[in-house]
Structure formats: structure tokens, C-alpha cells
Design an enzyme around this catalytic site. Structure first.
Site: not given
Ligand code: NAP
Length: 485
Positions: A386, A180-182, A156-157, A233-234, A289, A255-256
Site C-alpha cells: 500500500e 481510542k483515536p489515533a 489518523w487519515n 487501520g492497517s 484506504c 476496516e483494513l
Molecule cells: P494503524 O497504524 O493501524 O493505526 C490505526 C489505529 O490503531 C491508531 O489509533 C493506532 O494508535 C492504533 N494501534 C496501533 N497499534 C495498536 C495496538 N497494538 N493495539 C491497539 N491499537 C493500536 O493505521 P494508520 O497508519 O493510523 O492508518 C493507515 C491504515 O489504515 C492504512 O492501512 C489504511 O488503508 C487503513 N484504513 C482503512 C480504512 C478502511 O475503511 N478500510 C479507512 C482508513 C484507513 P496510535 O495512533 O496511537 O499508534
């Protein structure tokens, strides 16, 4: 007439070129984090809809892969132009669902267009090799071909640009995509369907589903038609997807999370370091991130840096992202506020000193004050975790070696920054830091021309740069024999 921010707000899924609802008809609400208002709904899709999207992407792939690189490049150029022609509308939509300032939202939309343009150019350069043969009568070719259907999951960020870094190289390589967007910021993701239609990208090349993360993720990882997963994502969810994808041995890009250190040496240009610190910490309210998680400052310059950082943080204008002049919007939700509060409480209990901010903002809701904590210590939670919010903890170090050790003492390895005016030190420190991205005397370094991606538990693969298309390509070795020479 629609309000400008409504033009790209599509409340349906995009499968095989059709805008559709969930089979069950169920929906999920979407909020504006600045006002708490419900701004619309999205389909709550699951397994069946995802399977249909994958099948549509596979059907489209069979013809799309034969389209010439030049024609794919032209499609991406049109996509770039459509994005830029609608930058303001897309920026308002993004700010409304995500909370970031319009200034940052315009920047993110501009960055999305820049990624698409970069991959329009890279589409024409996926060269293979002709390798000198050890046999007189055979020739060796190495060719590149699209992997096939790609599944993309984004956070979502950065709901617009994280998809740009995946849709751009996928189309450039000749792949088709299911995204699949957030759930909290789905409209900037669904907008890619409208943009693709406007740019004349064939039906089925871009598909977008919203809804249950575990059902959509489960189908994506299990379905053998999906040949690559690209996830931002995370680290926690990334590890889960890696495990799930092992069953069908898919290519993966991850990309975590990060835990970025920001080192300031005694010989740094202080004002430049403070300016970089503000950008590297408080961008998107600290929810990126690559945001600084730990400021590490050398002893002689420590007090002065803390004082100037606190002044500069206090001067940030907090408000609704949609109001011109806002520098920091709300946090994404109340969970984020509680998480930031508990980290501050932990730090204060362990000897940390709040020198700026430290509490919920008087605007209420999920607004939070930009916060600086002096006297940060290794035992505090944010040393390892984080933060993902507007807290700047400042630690003290004595020597260059100690600074490098502290900076590397984390499971993450995404971004880091350091400030020094000594060229020898700049090289030593740069080579000593185990991070995928290094900013030397710069606090914001992401650009489409350079490879973005982490080391260690921050991920696998690169996005951007010429490297960013590699994961969307399979390499094939061809031996042509019987040439009779
Ligand atoms: P997140 O909770 O991991 O969610 C990311 C995406 O994954 C969302 O679309 C989420 O869907 C989906 N998701 C969650 N559980 C899932 C599952 N069991 N199976 C498949 N998809 C699933 O992360 P966030 O809170 O949105 O974003 C923050 C994190 O992203 C931070 O850790 C940040 O550092 C990281 N990030 C990394 C980068 C990079 O380039 N390295 C860039 C940006 C962000 P829902 O929204 O429906 O839950």
C-alpha cells in the site's frame, strides 16, 4: 475569544461524562504537519484509565439499552445538528492536526454528520422476524438487541468520519462505546465527547481515551465487558487485534488496508477517467484506504492517459491545508515522506519513469510533489504494498482478462475503479473483480447509504448502509411454547 479552530480542541480524556487527565499526569504532544508546530497535548492514558472507561460504558449500558429506539434516534438527530452547526470549527481543527485541505476537511465533517443522521434513521428499523412455527402450540420470534460495550480504534487519515461510522450505529443500536483515536490526530476524536455532551447524550455512553496504543488495545481486547471491537487501520494491527480478541471471543469489524486498482480500457472517456484518477489518487495526499495504488491502462490509450494524468497532477495546488484553494496538503509526517521516496527510488531502479513530480516539495517539511510513474512493472514494490502517499504508478495491459487478473492479484480487496463505455464489458469486469467497493466510471463513491468494507485481507464487516448496524446487534431466537393450540 477562542480562535475558531480551538473551540473543539479538548486536551483531556472523556470517561463517564468527566473530562480527566491520565493517572500519571503524563501527556503526549500533538503536531500540525503543515508547520511542524506543537498545537497542544493529550493525556497519555493506559490500562487503568481504559478499564475505568469500559466500566463507565458498562454502567451506562444498563440504562441506555432501555431507552426507546425513537429517543435514541432523536439524540442522534441532535448530534447531527450540533456537528453541522459547528462544521467550520471542526473542519479547521481537523485540517490543523491532519494536514488535509479545508475543502476536504469540511467534506469529512459533513460526511460525519451524514453518517449520524443515517443511523438516526436506521435506529428505528432494527427489525426482527416472526417465523412460521413447525409446532402448532409454539411460536418463534427472532429479536435484535444491542451487543453491549463497543470499543472503537480509529486511524489518523479520517479522524472525524471514521468515528462517525462507529459511534452512529453503536448509539442507534443501544450500545455504549469506548473510543481510542489515533495519537497523531486525537482532537477530532476527543471533539466527539463535547459534541455528545452538547447533544444531551447521557454520561458514559461515549467515552474517549488517548495514549499508549498497546496498553489501551491490550485492555480492550482482554476485558470481558467489551463485546465488540470495531477497528479501522492497517491490516497488520488488525491481525494483531483479531488474535488478541480471540481470547474473549468478541464480535469484530475490521476496516483494513487496500491496494486499489484503477482500470482504463481503450473505449473509456479519457477526460472523465483522468478527472476520476486525480480524485481517486490524490485525495488526502494519497493517504486513504481507497486511494488508487495501481493504474492499469490498456495499450492503445496508455500514452495519452499518462500524458493527461501527468498534466493534471502537475496542476494540483500543494500547500497548507488551512489556506483556501489548497488541493494537496502535507503528508502526515517525515516517515511517510521517506516511505514514498523509497518506493520511487525502487521503481526508478527497476525501469520506472517519473513523468510528474517525484521529489520533496519546495515548501519543505512533509510536503511532497504529486507524482506519476510510467512504465510501472509487477516487480516494483507498490505492486504489492500500500503506497499511502501521492504516487500514481501506471501499468500497461493488453486484454480484458489480463486486466482482471492483474487487478485481483493482491491480498487486498477494498476498492477498485474502472472506466469503459461498453455496457457488456462493464458487467463482465464488475463481476470479475474481487473487491468490496467498485466504481464504474466514478473515482469517488463513498456514501452513507451504501455498505463500505473490504474482502480478503481488507477486512470483515460493513460500515454504512443498512448493513452497518448489524454488527452492533445480537440476534436472539425465542421459542414460546405451551400455547395449547
Ligand atoms: P494503524 O497504524 O493501524 O493505526 C490505526 C489505529 O490503531 C491508531 O489509533 C493506532 O494508535 C492504533 N494501534 C496501533 N497499534 C495498536 C495496538 N497494538 N493495539 C491497539 N491499537 C493500536 O493505521 P494508520 O497508519 O493510523 O492508518 C493507515 C491504515 O489504515 C492504512 O492501512 C489504511 O488503508 C487503513 N484504513 C482503512 C480504512 C478502511 O475503511 N478500510 C479507512 C482508513 C484507513 P496510535 O495512533 O496511537 O499508534
Amino acid at each position: 475569544m477562542l480562535a475558531i479552530s480551538e473551540q473543539y480542541k479538548k486536551q483531556a480524556n472523556f470517561i463517564g461524562g468527566e473530562w480527566v487527565n491520565a493517572d500519571s499526569g503524563e501527556t503526549l504532544d500533538v503536531n500540525n504537519p503543515a508547520t511542524g508546530e506543537i498545537i497542544g497535548t493529550i493525556p497519555k492514558s493506559g490500562k487503568a484509565e481504559t478499564r475505568r472507561a469500559i466500566e463507565a460504558a458498562q454502567a451506562a449500558f444498563l440504562t441506555f439499552r432501555k431507552i426507546s429506539a425513537l429517543d435514541r434516534s432523536k439524540m442522534l438527530r441532535r448530534l447531527h445538528d450540533v456537528i453541522m452547526d459547528n462544521q467550520e470549527s471542526l473542519a479547521q481543527l481537523l485540517s490543523m492536526e491532519q494536514g488535509k485541505s479545508l475543502f476536504e476537511a469540511r467534506g469529512e465533517v459533513g460526511m460525519s454528520a451524514a453518517y449520524v443522521l443515517w443511523y438516526a434513521e436506521e435506529a428505528r428499523r432494527t427489525y426482527g422476524d416472526v417465523v412460521p412455527s413447525p409446532w402448532a402450540d409454539r411460536r418463534i420470534l427472532v429479536t435484535k438487541e444491542p451487543v453491549g460495550v463497543v470499543a472503537a480504534i480509529t486511524p489518523w487519515n479520517f479522524p472525524a468520519s471514521m468515528l462517525a461510522r462507529k459511534i452512529g450505529p453503536a448509539i442507534a443500536a443501544g450500545c455504549t462505546i469506548v473510543a481510542k483515536p489515533a495519537t497523531q490526530t486525537p482532537y477530532s476524536g476527543l471533539a466527539w465527547g463535547l459534541l455528545a455532551e452538547e447533544a444531551g447524550i447521557p454520561a458514559g455512553v461515549v467515552n474517549i481515551v488517548t495514549g499508549s496504543a498497546s496498553e489501551i488495545g491490550g485492555e480492550i481486547t482482554k476485558n470481558p465487558l467489551v463485546r465488540k471491537i470495531t477497528f479501522t487501520g492497517s491490516t497488520e494491527v488488525g491481525k494483531l487485534l483479531l488474535k488478541q480478541a480471540a481470547g474473549t471471543v468478541k464480535k469484530v469489524s475490521m476496516e483494513l488496508g487496500g491496494n486499489a486498482p484503477f482500470l482504463v480500457f481503450n473505449d473509456a472517456d479519457l477526460e472523465r477517467a483522468v478527472e476520476g484518477a486525480i480524485a481517486a489518487k490524490f485525495r488526502n495526499s494519497g493517504q486513504t484506504c481507497v486511494c488508487t495504488n495501481r493504474f492499469l491502462v490498456q495499450s492503445k490509450i496508455y500514452n495519452k492517459f499518462v500524458e493527461r494524468l501527468a498534466e493534471a497532477s502537475d496542476a494540483l495546488k500543494v500547500g497548507n491545508g488551512m489556506d483556501e484553494g489548497t488541493q494537496q496538503g502535507p503528508l502526515i509526517d517525515m516517515n511517510a515522506v521517506e516511505s514514498v521516496e523509497s518506493m520511487i527510488e525502487d521503481a526508478v531502479k527497476k525501469g520506472g519513469k517519473v513523468v510528474a513530480g517525484g521529489k520533496r516539495h519546495s515548501l519543505g517539511g512533509s510536503f511532497f510533489e504529486p507524482t506519476v510513474i510510467a512504465n510501472a512493472k509487477a516487480r516494483m514494490r507498490f505492486t504489492k504494498e500500500e503506497i499511502f502517499g501521492p504516487i500514481a504508478p501506471v501499468y500497461k495491459f493488453k486484454s480484458e482478462e489480463e486486466a482482471i487478473d492483474l487487478a485481483n492479484n493482491t491480498l487486498f480487496g477494498l476498492a477498485c475503479y474502472f472506466y469503459t463505455q461498453d455496457l457488456g464489458r462493464a458487467y463482465r469486469v464488475m463481476e470479475g473483480l474481487k473487491y468490496g467497493l467498485v466504481g464504474v466510471n466514478e473515482g469517488v463513491i463513498t456514501t452513507v447509504e451504501a455498505p463500505f468494507g473490504g474482502m480478503k485481507e481488507s477486512g470483515l464487516g460493513k460500515e454504512g448502509g443498512h448493513q452497518g448496524i448489524e454488527d452492533y446487534l445480537d440476534t436472539k431466537y425465542v421459542c414460546i411454547g405451551g400455547l395449547g393450540m
